[in-house]
Design an enzyme around this catalytic site. Sequence first.
Site, mmCIF file in Angstrom:
data_model
loop_
_atom_site.group_PDB
_atom_site.id
_atom_site.type_symbol
_atom_site.label_atom_id
_atom_site.label_comp_id
_atom_site.label_asym_id
_atom_site.label_seq_id
_atom_site.Cartn_x
_atom_site.Cartn_y
_atom_site.Cartn_z
ATOM 1 N N ARG A 492 0.819 -1.204 0.000
ATOM 2 C CA ARG A 492 0.000 0.000 0.000
ATOM 3 C C ARG A 492 0.858 1.262 0.000
ATOM 4 N NH1 ARG A 492 -4.152 -1.444 4.683
ATOM 5 N NH2 ARG A 492 -2.863 -3.285 4.661
ATOM 6 N N SER A 553 7.932 -5.174 6.483
ATOM 7 C CA SER A 553 7.631 -6.227 7.455
ATOM 8 C C SER A 553 8.533 -7.449 7.314
ATOM 9 C CB SER A 553 6.173 -6.640 7.309
ATOM 10 O OG SER A 553 5.368 -5.493 7.358
ATOM 11 N N ASP A 607 6.053 -3.923 10.741
ATOM 12 C CA ASP A 607 4.586 -3.823 10.845
ATOM 13 C C ASP A 607 4.093 -3.963 12.285
ATOM 14 O OD1 ASP A 607 5.277 -6.490 10.848
ATOM 15 O OD2 ASP A 607 3.750 -7.147 9.405
HETATM 16 C C1 G6P Z 1 -0.903 -4.750 8.806
HETATM 17 C C2 G6P Z 1 -0.043 -4.093 7.765
HETATM 18 C C3 G6P Z 1 0.620 -5.072 6.831
HETATM 19 C C4 G6P Z 1 0.953 -6.254 7.693
HETATM 20 C C5 G6P Z 1 -0.373 -6.914 7.865
HETATM 21 C C6 G6P Z 1 -0.331 -8.281 8.343
HETATM 22 O O1 G6P Z 1 -1.974 -4.002 9.011
HETATM 23 O O2 G6P Z 1 -0.513 -2.943 7.231
HETATM 24 O O3 G6P Z 1 1.706 -4.561 6.190
HETATM 25 O O4 G6P Z 1 1.985 -7.019 7.248
HETATM 26 O O5 G6P Z 1 -1.217 -6.127 8.647
HETATM 27 O O6 G6P Z 1 -1.433 -8.864 7.824
HETATM 28 P P1 G6P Z 1 -1.510 -9.746 6.510
HETATM 29 O O7 G6P Z 1 -2.593 -10.665 6.853
HETATM 30 O O8 G6P Z 1 -1.832 -8.817 5.395
HETATM 31 O O9 G6P Z 1 -0.190 -10.413 6.352
HETATM 32 C C1 BGC Z 2 8.597 -11.040 9.429
HETATM 33 C C2 BGC Z 2 8.305 -9.989 10.450
HETATM 34 C C3 BGC Z 2 6.902 -9.502 10.308
HETATM 35 C C4 BGC Z 2 5.943 -10.642 10.325
HETATM 36 C C5 BGC Z 2 4.520 -10.210 10.171
HETATM 37 C C6 BGC Z 2 7.559 -12.115 9.478
HETATM 38 O O1 BGC Z 2 7.776 -13.035 8.467
HETATM 39 O O2 BGC Z 2 9.852 -11.625 9.647
HETATM 40 O O3 BGC Z 2 9.219 -8.931 10.317
HETATM 41 O O4 BGC Z 2 6.627 -8.632 11.352
HETATM 42 O O5 BGC Z 2 6.270 -11.553 9.328
HETATM 43 O O6 BGC Z 2 4.272 -9.589 8.997
#
Ligand code: G6P
Ligand code: BGC
Length: 867
Positions: A492, A553, A607
């Site tokens: 995003r 992240s 994140d």
């Molecule tokens: C957050 C962030 C993302 C993050 C995500 C994890 O709100 O904005 O960057 O990594 O949630 O959730 P997802 O299910 O999208 O991996």
């Molecule tokens: C990453 C982290 C991250 C997490 C959630 C992991 O795979 O190593 O840095 O916070 O995923 O997105």
Amino acid sequence: MEQALMREASLAPGVRMLPTYVGSTPHGNEQGNFVVLELGASGASLRILWVTLTGIKGQRVEPKSQEFVIPQEVVQGTGQQLFDFAARCLVEFLDAHSVGNQGLQLGFSFSFPCHQTGLDRSTLISWTKGFRCSGVEGQDVVQLLRDAIQRQGAYSIDVVAVVNDTVGTMMDCEPGVGPCEIGLVVDTGTNACYMEEARHVAVLDEDRGRTCVSIEWGSFSDDKALGPVLTAFDHALDQASLNPGAQRFEKMIGGLYLGELVRLVLVHLAQNRVLFGGYTSPALLSQGSILLEHVTEMEDPSTGVVCVHTVLQDLGLNPEASDAELVQRVCVAVCSRAAQLCAAALAAVLSHLQRSREQQTLQVAVATGGRVLERHPRFHSILQETVKLLASECDVSFIPSVDGGGRGVAMVTAVAARLAKHRRLLEETLAPFRLSREQLEAVQTQMREAMAKGLQREPSSLRMLPTYVRATPDGSERGDFLALDLGGTNFRVLLVRVAEGGVQIINQVYSIPECVAQGSGQQLFDHIVDCIVDFQQKQGLRGQSLPLGFTFSFPCKQLGLDQGILLNWTKGFNASGCEGQDVVHLLREAIRRRQAVELNVVAIVNDTVGTMMSCGYEDPRCEMGLIVGTGTNACYMEELRNVAGVAGDSGHMCINMEWGAFGDDGSLGMLSTCFDVRVDQASINPGKQRFEKMISGMYLGEIVRHILLHLTSLGVLFRGQQTQRLQTRDIFKTKFLSEIESDSLALRQVRAILEDLGLPLTSDDALIVLEVCQAVSRRAAQLCGAGVAAVVEKIRENRGLEELTVSVGVDGTLYKVHPHFASLVAATVRELAPRCVVTFLQSEDGSGKGAALVTAVACRLAQMARV
Ligand code: G6P
Ligand code: BGC
Ligand code: BGC
């Protein structure tokens, strides 16, 4: 019938329409040896059979069988007496036939109205016919039999299935003109079962396939239908019976009652001087003195007249020739009515089937059994003729059962035994996923140890990375910021306005194709910059150099707020040339290459940190961030004095734990199942992120898929047939777990989800898949909870508090979408960290907002420093 199926309350207690949990007629490949115990079909006797199923169609082995007469005092004694008697007979039979004591599997044919809740669970609703043992109604008869067998102690016998005699009869039958889908019994009592469309049976949560329903038509007592048929003799018989008012229909048809009806008519005629010159005898006046056998004999076309004389003389009567003829006519009238009523009921079943299956002509075979049908000279033919008349649209063949349905019971038992074995295999497979409290406590303890070591920079699977974020927002931050959010489901770009009234966000989602995520680093960062340019154009921000926060992240070693060295990629990312590089530098390089924008990258933020900051803006107690999405991770505010390698001894710093890697040193070995190993081995980073691979969205679907493959290979699922679809990696998405486990979902919807995947399954299969999903997601939530418990306990101890009240900001698709994940995490934390009061806050705006807030704080501090 139709009212009872739909569970519509009707005033008259009608037929019961009881599901029997028999889902299909025999496949013909059932095999093995089975003990069958029959109780209740043929009066006060009990039959035991040793049935061998060959597994080959048409190949029958003659069963061994023995009949035992149940003493009258047992038939009307206590339930324990009855079941002890049955168990003693079993021992006698097994001793006599020396069948050994190895894995004996028993099918229980129990011919009374029962509420079944499974193939081996059945509660007696009420006794019928001549039975009235105390303490059995309302009890599970399978359990009573098991207990009695155990009291005998001689054999270990597994009671695998319980069936009604009509079901045994139907299951035993070879198809006729059509499939055999109706079982009819007229013995002491009467009843029928048939294969109903599952969707018509309201109590079953099923919309496909057929299921066998025991009609229990003996209790049919609709006033309108029966009123005109009932005679004074029927009322007299009912009043003198063991169960007045009940089983009114049965009392006109069942073999237990036909002789008695004849007797009542004869008494009436004698008393009105039509018979025996007006004389009766004490025997004629006593209840039960004329039996079904007598009636059958007296009606015999060749020897009947002679028999009438013998029977009447035995009753102490002196019949004349004209009496004999009249008595025969009475017998004919009583039995013909019985056969015709039975035919009317059967015709109702047939036309119901024909209509509900929308067939022009229903072709079906009816399996018949019971002494009235077998021995009465005309019952069978009257039945057939009347059915033809009443259900002319059906082409029916009547097929008498060969050995009283014993083989049919054995077949149901074979199916039940297979299902029980499957359950055992399922339990064995899922057992390693069911974590005990001790195991969870061990995870918590190990996590604490790994945290301490990581903070001290000793070897540890937890990296405990300082983030250079020292404070959560205080609300005085202002300005416009850009933010990037990379690493979850979506990439995003955001414009974040932090103003007096709150925070406003405009954001756009861009896709990162897998080829870019796993291509070269240059490609990846060029793509990111292209997205930013696009966003700026659309938002009219060109030429403005707004401060930018970058949610990235992945594990980064930070040397300051705007410097983060990517340690290694995780999740689905693997772009080359990035590991070991400063990500902010890579972004700035790409900006330079594009020469299109000017950007002022102020902060790089994980994140978890973004989420904590974003929730912290609303709730100052938020001191932990948690992500359970594609990946999983947590961060929290640690005392600076505990953090080796960062200058300063006072104040706090947010630590990015990178707990996804917890256990990469092998310390989670005991918890890791063979399925975890398979998922790990097939991933792009084998041996890495072992904790994450047990918890997060990227992997749970894969774990489930591997379990399903294993269960298929054991024959527990999909009838043992491997499908190509299930072999496909990532076909089973984690979102399916959330959908399948949703409480509001009926089993049939579970099946629909899986059928969409190209997995054609039965409802048994659907139930198994549901249990697998539950086991996998439950373990994930509990492990996550053990991690949170370790963290909040550490915060509490750091501060020397008896009790800590703290909030955790949470984000991630799995956590938010799964119906039970969040509550399971919370429950685990309550168990393992009882001295912490933990509130979970779900982040609504993603961590991009948090990145902007970190940037805002940094800008505010920088400005203050300049001043
Ligand atoms: C957050 C962030 C993302 C993050 C995500 C994890 O709100 O904005 O960057 O990594 O949630 O959730 P997802 O299910 O999208 O991996
Ligand atoms: C990453 C982290 C991250 C997490 C959630 C992991 O795979 O190593 O840095 O916070 O995923 O997105
Ligand atoms: C019972 C049925 C049984 C039938 C024939 C009735 O009294 O209620 O369960 O099928 O007799 O034996």
